[in-house]
Write a protein that holds these residues in place. Structure first.
Motif, PDB file in Angstrom:
ATOM      1  N   HIS A   1      20.866 -65.477  35.403  1.00  0.00           N
ATOM      2  CA  HIS A   1      20.965 -64.813  36.713  1.00  0.00           C
ATOM      3  C   HIS A   1      21.570 -65.776  37.746  1.00  0.00           C
ATOM      4  CE1 HIS A   1      19.280 -60.901  36.141  1.00  0.00           C
ATOM      5  NE2 HIS A   1      18.091 -61.329  35.770  1.00  0.00           N
ATOM      6  N   LYS A   2      21.101 -66.998  37.716  1.00  0.00           N
ATOM      7  CA  LYS A   2      21.600 -67.972  38.692  1.00  0.00           C
ATOM      8  C   LYS A   2      23.057 -68.340  38.400  1.00  0.00           C
ATOM      9  CE  LYS A   2      17.083 -69.607  40.097  1.00  0.00           C
ATOM     10  NZ  LYS A   2      16.083 -70.691  40.143  1.00  0.00           N
ATOM     11  N   LYS A   3      23.409 -68.423  37.123  1.00  0.00           N
ATOM     12  CA  LYS A   3      24.792 -68.730  36.735  1.00  0.00           C
ATOM     13  C   LYS A   3      25.746 -67.626  37.202  1.00  0.00           C
ATOM     14  CE  LYS A   3      27.588 -69.420  32.492  1.00  0.00           C
ATOM     15  NZ  LYS A   3      28.242 -70.691  32.842  1.00  0.00           N
ATOM     16  N   PHE A   4      25.290 -66.358  37.064  1.00  0.00           N
ATOM     17  CA  PHE A   4      26.155 -65.227  37.374  1.00  0.00           C
ATOM     18  C   PHE A   4      25.966 -64.683  38.794  1.00  0.00           C
ATOM     19  CE2 PHE A   4      25.867 -64.343  32.566  1.00  0.00           C
ATOM     20  CZ  PHE A   4      27.013 -65.091  32.322  1.00  0.00           C
ATOM     21  N   GLY A   5      25.065 -65.297  39.568  1.00  0.00           N
ATOM     22  CA  GLY A   5      24.863 -64.865  40.953  1.00  0.00           C
ATOM     23  C   GLY A   5      24.107 -63.561  41.098  1.00  0.00           C
ATOM     24  N   THR A   6      23.233 -63.254  40.119  1.00  0.00           N
ATOM     25  CA  THR A   6      22.502 -61.977  40.135  1.00  0.00           C
ATOM     26  C   THR A   6      20.991 -62.158  40.312  1.00  0.00           C
ATOM     27  OG1 THR A   6      22.432 -62.045  37.689  1.00  0.00           O
ATOM     28  CG2 THR A   6      24.224 -60.788  38.707  1.00  0.00           C
ATOM     29  N   TRP A   7      20.577 -63.329  40.725  1.00  0.00           N
ATOM     30  CA  TRP A   7      19.145 -63.625  40.749  1.00  0.00           C
ATOM     31  C   TRP A   7      18.363 -62.771  41.738  1.00  0.00           C
ATOM     32  CZ3 TRP A   7      14.991 -64.310  38.539  1.00  0.00           C
ATOM     33  CH2 TRP A   7      13.867 -64.896  39.113  1.00  0.00           C
ATOM     34  N   GLU A   8      18.938 -62.455  42.889  1.00  0.00           N
ATOM     35  CA  GLU A   8      18.195 -61.669  43.875  1.00  0.00           C
ATOM     36  C   GLU A   8      17.790 -60.314  43.297  1.00  0.00           C
ATOM     37  OE1 GLU A   8      16.804 -62.486  46.779  1.00  0.00           O
ATOM     38  OE2 GLU A   8      17.452 -64.494  46.172  1.00  0.00           O
TER      39      GLU A   8
ATOM     40  N   ALA B   1      12.033 -58.258  38.004  1.00  0.00           N
ATOM     41  CA  ALA B   1      10.854 -58.980  37.504  1.00  0.00           C
ATOM     42  C   ALA B   1       9.598 -58.518  38.233  1.00  0.00           C
ATOM     43  CB  ALA B   1      11.050 -60.481  37.672  1.00  0.00           C
ATOM     44  N   GLU B   2       9.694 -58.373  39.538  1.00  0.00           N
ATOM     45  CA  GLU B   2       8.535 -57.921  40.319  1.00  0.00           C
ATOM     46  C   GLU B   2       8.130 -56.502  39.915  1.00  0.00           C
ATOM     47  OE1 GLU B   2      10.004 -58.496  44.280  1.00  0.00           O
ATOM     48  OE2 GLU B   2       9.623 -60.661  44.247  1.00  0.00           O
ATOM     49  N   ALA B   3       9.125 -55.652  39.626  1.00  0.00           N
ATOM     50  CA  ALA B   3       8.817 -54.283  39.191  1.00  0.00           C
ATOM     51  C   ALA B   3       8.086 -54.283  37.846  1.00  0.00           C
ATOM     52  CB  ALA B   3      10.107 -53.469  39.089  1.00  0.00           C
ATOM     53  N   PHE B   4       8.482 -55.192  36.934  1.00  0.00           N
ATOM     54  CA  PHE B   4       7.792 -55.289  35.642  1.00  0.00           C
ATOM     55  C   PHE B   4       6.356 -55.769  35.824  1.00  0.00           C
ATOM     56  CE2 PHE B   4       6.355 -58.052  32.169  1.00  0.00           C
ATOM     57  CZ  PHE B   4       6.232 -57.096  31.168  1.00  0.00           C
ATOM     58  N   PHE B   5       6.185 -56.855  36.575  1.00  0.00           N
ATOM     59  CA  PHE B   5       4.843 -57.441  36.698  1.00  0.00           C
ATOM     60  C   PHE B   5       3.896 -56.568  37.522  1.00  0.00           C
ATOM     61  CE2 PHE B   5       7.157 -61.340  35.443  1.00  0.00           C
ATOM     62  CZ  PHE B   5       6.373 -61.666  34.345  1.00  0.00           C
TER      63      PHE B   5
ATOM     64  N   ALA C   1      14.353 -55.614  30.486  1.00  0.00           N
ATOM     65  CA  ALA C   1      15.395 -56.364  29.778  1.00  0.00           C
ATOM     66  C   ALA C   1      16.757 -55.680  29.932  1.00  0.00           C
ATOM     67  CB  ALA C   1      15.026 -56.496  28.298  1.00  0.00           C
ATOM     68  N   ARG C   2      16.767 -54.346  29.816  1.00  0.00           N
ATOM     69  CA  ARG C   2      18.034 -53.615  29.932  1.00  0.00           C
ATOM     70  C   ARG C   2      18.600 -53.707  31.348  1.00  0.00           C
ATOM     71  NH1 ARG C   2      16.192 -49.117  28.607  1.00  0.00           N
ATOM     72  NH2 ARG C   2      16.326 -48.000  30.577  1.00  0.00           N
ATOM     73  N   LEU C   3      17.743 -53.599  32.356  1.00  0.00           N
ATOM     74  CA  LEU C   3      18.206 -53.717  33.742  1.00  0.00           C
ATOM     75  C   LEU C   3      18.793 -55.107  34.002  1.00  0.00           C
ATOM     76  CD1 LEU C   3      15.311 -51.878  35.622  1.00  0.00           C
ATOM     77  CD2 LEU C   3      17.700 -51.144  35.498  1.00  0.00           C
ATOM     78  N   ASP C   4      18.117 -56.136  33.496  1.00  0.00           N
ATOM     79  CA  ASP C   4      18.647 -57.500  33.636  1.00  0.00           C
ATOM     80  C   ASP C   4      20.029 -57.609  33.000  1.00  0.00           C
ATOM     81  OD1 ASP C   4      16.740 -58.743  35.135  1.00  0.00           O
ATOM     82  OD2 ASP C   4      15.948 -60.006  33.539  1.00  0.00           O
ATOM     83  N   ALA C   5      20.136 -57.145  31.756  1.00  0.00           N
ATOM     84  CA  ALA C   5      21.402 -57.263  31.033  1.00  0.00           C
ATOM     85  C   ALA C   5      22.511 -56.467  31.710  1.00  0.00           C
ATOM     86  CB  ALA C   5      21.220 -56.808  29.586  1.00  0.00           C
ATOM     87  N   SER C   6      22.135 -55.356  32.348  1.00  0.00           N
ATOM     88  CA  SER C   6      23.151 -54.521  33.005  1.00  0.00           C
ATOM     89  C   SER C   6      23.837 -55.266  34.150  1.00  0.00           C
ATOM     90  CB  SER C   6      22.518 -53.234  33.531  1.00  0.00           C
ATOM     91  OG  SER C   6      21.700 -53.488  34.674  1.00  0.00           O
ATOM     92  N   LEU C   7      23.127 -56.230  34.734  1.00  0.00           N
ATOM     93  CA  LEU C   7      23.709 -57.009  35.836  1.00  0.00           C
ATOM     94  C   LEU C   7      24.807 -57.955  35.342  1.00  0.00           C
ATOM     95  CD1 LEU C   7      20.429 -57.949  37.764  1.00  0.00           C
ATOM     96  CD2 LEU C   7      22.086 -56.164  38.362  1.00  0.00           C
ATOM     97  N   TRP C   8      24.815 -58.220  34.044  1.00  0.00           N
ATOM     98  CA  TRP C   8      25.792 -59.166  33.474  1.00  0.00           C
ATOM     99  C   TRP C   8      26.919 -58.461  32.729  1.00  0.00           C
ATOM    100  CZ3 TRP C   8      21.212 -61.984  30.702  1.00  0.00           C
ATOM    101  CH2 TRP C   8      20.361 -62.519  31.675  1.00  0.00           C
ATOM    102  N   LYS C   9      26.958 -57.141  32.838  1.00  0.00           N
ATOM    103  CA  LYS C   9      27.969 -56.369  32.109  1.00  0.00           C
ATOM    104  C   LYS C   9      29.373 -56.894  32.418  1.00  0.00           C
ATOM    105  CE  LYS C   9      29.318 -51.591  31.157  1.00  0.00           C
ATOM    106  NZ  LYS C   9      29.029 -50.168  31.439  1.00  0.00           N
ATOM    107  N   GLY C  10      30.157 -57.101  31.351  1.00  0.00           N
ATOM    108  CA  GLY C  10      31.526 -57.592  31.513  1.00  0.00           C
ATOM    109  C   GLY C  10      31.661 -59.096  31.370  1.00  0.00           C
ATOM    110  N   HIS C  11      30.555 -59.831  31.541  1.00  0.00           N
ATOM    111  CA  HIS C  11      30.612 -61.277  31.292  1.00  0.00           C
ATOM    112  C   HIS C  11      30.764 -61.516  29.783  1.00  0.00           C
ATOM    113  CE1 HIS C  11      29.973 -62.952  35.276  1.00  0.00           C
ATOM    114  NE2 HIS C  11      29.082 -61.998  35.509  1.00  0.00           N
ATOM    115  N   THR C  12      31.301 -62.676  29.435  1.00  0.00           N
ATOM    116  CA  THR C  12      31.678 -62.903  28.038  1.00  0.00           C
ATOM    117  C   THR C  12      30.650 -63.722  27.264  1.00  0.00           C
ATOM    118  OG1 THR C  12      32.863 -64.961  28.513  1.00  0.00           O
ATOM    119  CG2 THR C  12      34.104 -62.903  28.712  1.00  0.00           C
ATOM    120  N   LYS C  13      30.745 -63.587  25.944  1.00  0.00           N
ATOM    121  CA  LYS C  13      29.901 -64.389  25.061  1.00  0.00           C
ATOM    122  C   LYS C  13      30.174 -65.881  25.277  1.00  0.00           C
ATOM    123  CE  LYS C  13      28.853 -62.977  20.890  1.00  0.00           C
ATOM    124  NZ  LYS C  13      28.890 -62.641  19.434  1.00  0.00           N
ATOM    125  N   ASP C  14      31.429 -66.227  25.545  1.00  0.00           N
ATOM    126  CA  ASP C  14      31.763 -67.635  25.800  1.00  0.00           C
ATOM    127  C   ASP C  14      31.013 -68.175  27.017  1.00  0.00           C
ATOM    128  OD1 ASP C  14      33.424 -67.788  23.632  1.00  0.00           O
ATOM    129  OD2 ASP C  14      35.284 -67.519  24.774  1.00  0.00           O
TER     130      ASP C  14
END
Length: 209
Positions: A24-31, A37-41, A51-64
């Motif tokens: 999240h911090k690498k891709f600028g999606t932490w906020e 995370a708060e919604a889960f806890f 997990a799916r919501l988190d991953a959706s924020l990184w859509k389009g980023h590469t495996k590299d």
């Protein structure tokens, strides 16, 4: 004679604390990630949705890009020595991580671990994140996985090593639970500060067997 040891990964074998947070911090999606995370806890969403919501924020980023982070993660002091010791003393070794398989796979291959369970990001044919995830290890799921391994292997000794709340379920399944630099409110049969201490405890457990 089979012995079984299950490790948490992040904060236990490697110095990364949470791949989810670090990406999240690498891709600028932490906020936004923090909101999920708060919604889960707070019980508003289940783990698979989180997990799916988190991953959706990184859509389009590469495996590299993911592997760039994976390859930057360092081992905890004593990790390699501990794993070699365990192999020489008849242990089957498992990694149970609610983090990401990309990191767990690297560690398991480098250390020669027998079993690895972690959550998998889904990539398309071009190697880009689709936003989907295979949530293999949910927040409370480590205990069930360890129980399944115990049923399969029937070990004479089972040990669990971890540091966080999501390790408590596997602590309850193990004959011996070792908490390493545990989070507040997390306790094992032994509480230690390093993997060298973990090795000392296991030497004591297996002495004379």
């Amino acid at each position: 004679m089979v012995r079984l040891i299950a490790f948490d990964l992040e904060g236990t074998l490697v110095k990364s604390v949470s791949g989810w947070v670090e990406l999240h911090k690498k891709f600028g999606t932490w906020e936004k990630g923090k909101e999920y995370a708060e919604a889960f806890f707070s019980g508003e969403i289940d783990y698979a949705t989180w997990a799916r919501l988190d991953a959706s924020l990184w859509k389009g980023h590469t495996k590299d890009e993911i592997l760039e982070w994976v390859n930057s993660v360092e081992y905890m002091d004593g990790a390699q020595e501990l794993i070699e010791f365990l192999k020489k003393n008849g242990f089957k070794i498992a990694i149970l991580s609610s983090g990401l398989m990309c990191l767990a796979k690297r560690v398991s291959e480098e250390l020669g671990v027998d079993y690895v369970y972690a959550n998998e990001l889904i990539f398309d044919k071009a190697g880009r994140i689709t936003g989907e995830v295979n949530p293999v290890v949910d927040f409370q799921g480590k205990g069930a996985i360890l129980r399944k391994l115990k049923d399969e292997l029937k070990p004479e000794l089972s040990v669990a090593v971890g540091d966080g709340y999501n390790d408590i379920s596997m602590f309850k399944e193990a004959d011996v639970a070792i908490a390493i630099n545990p989070h507040e409110g997390v306790e094992g049969d032994h509480n230690v500060e390093s993997l060298y201490e973990v090795k000392e405890i296991i030497e004591e457990l297996t002495r004379g067997q």
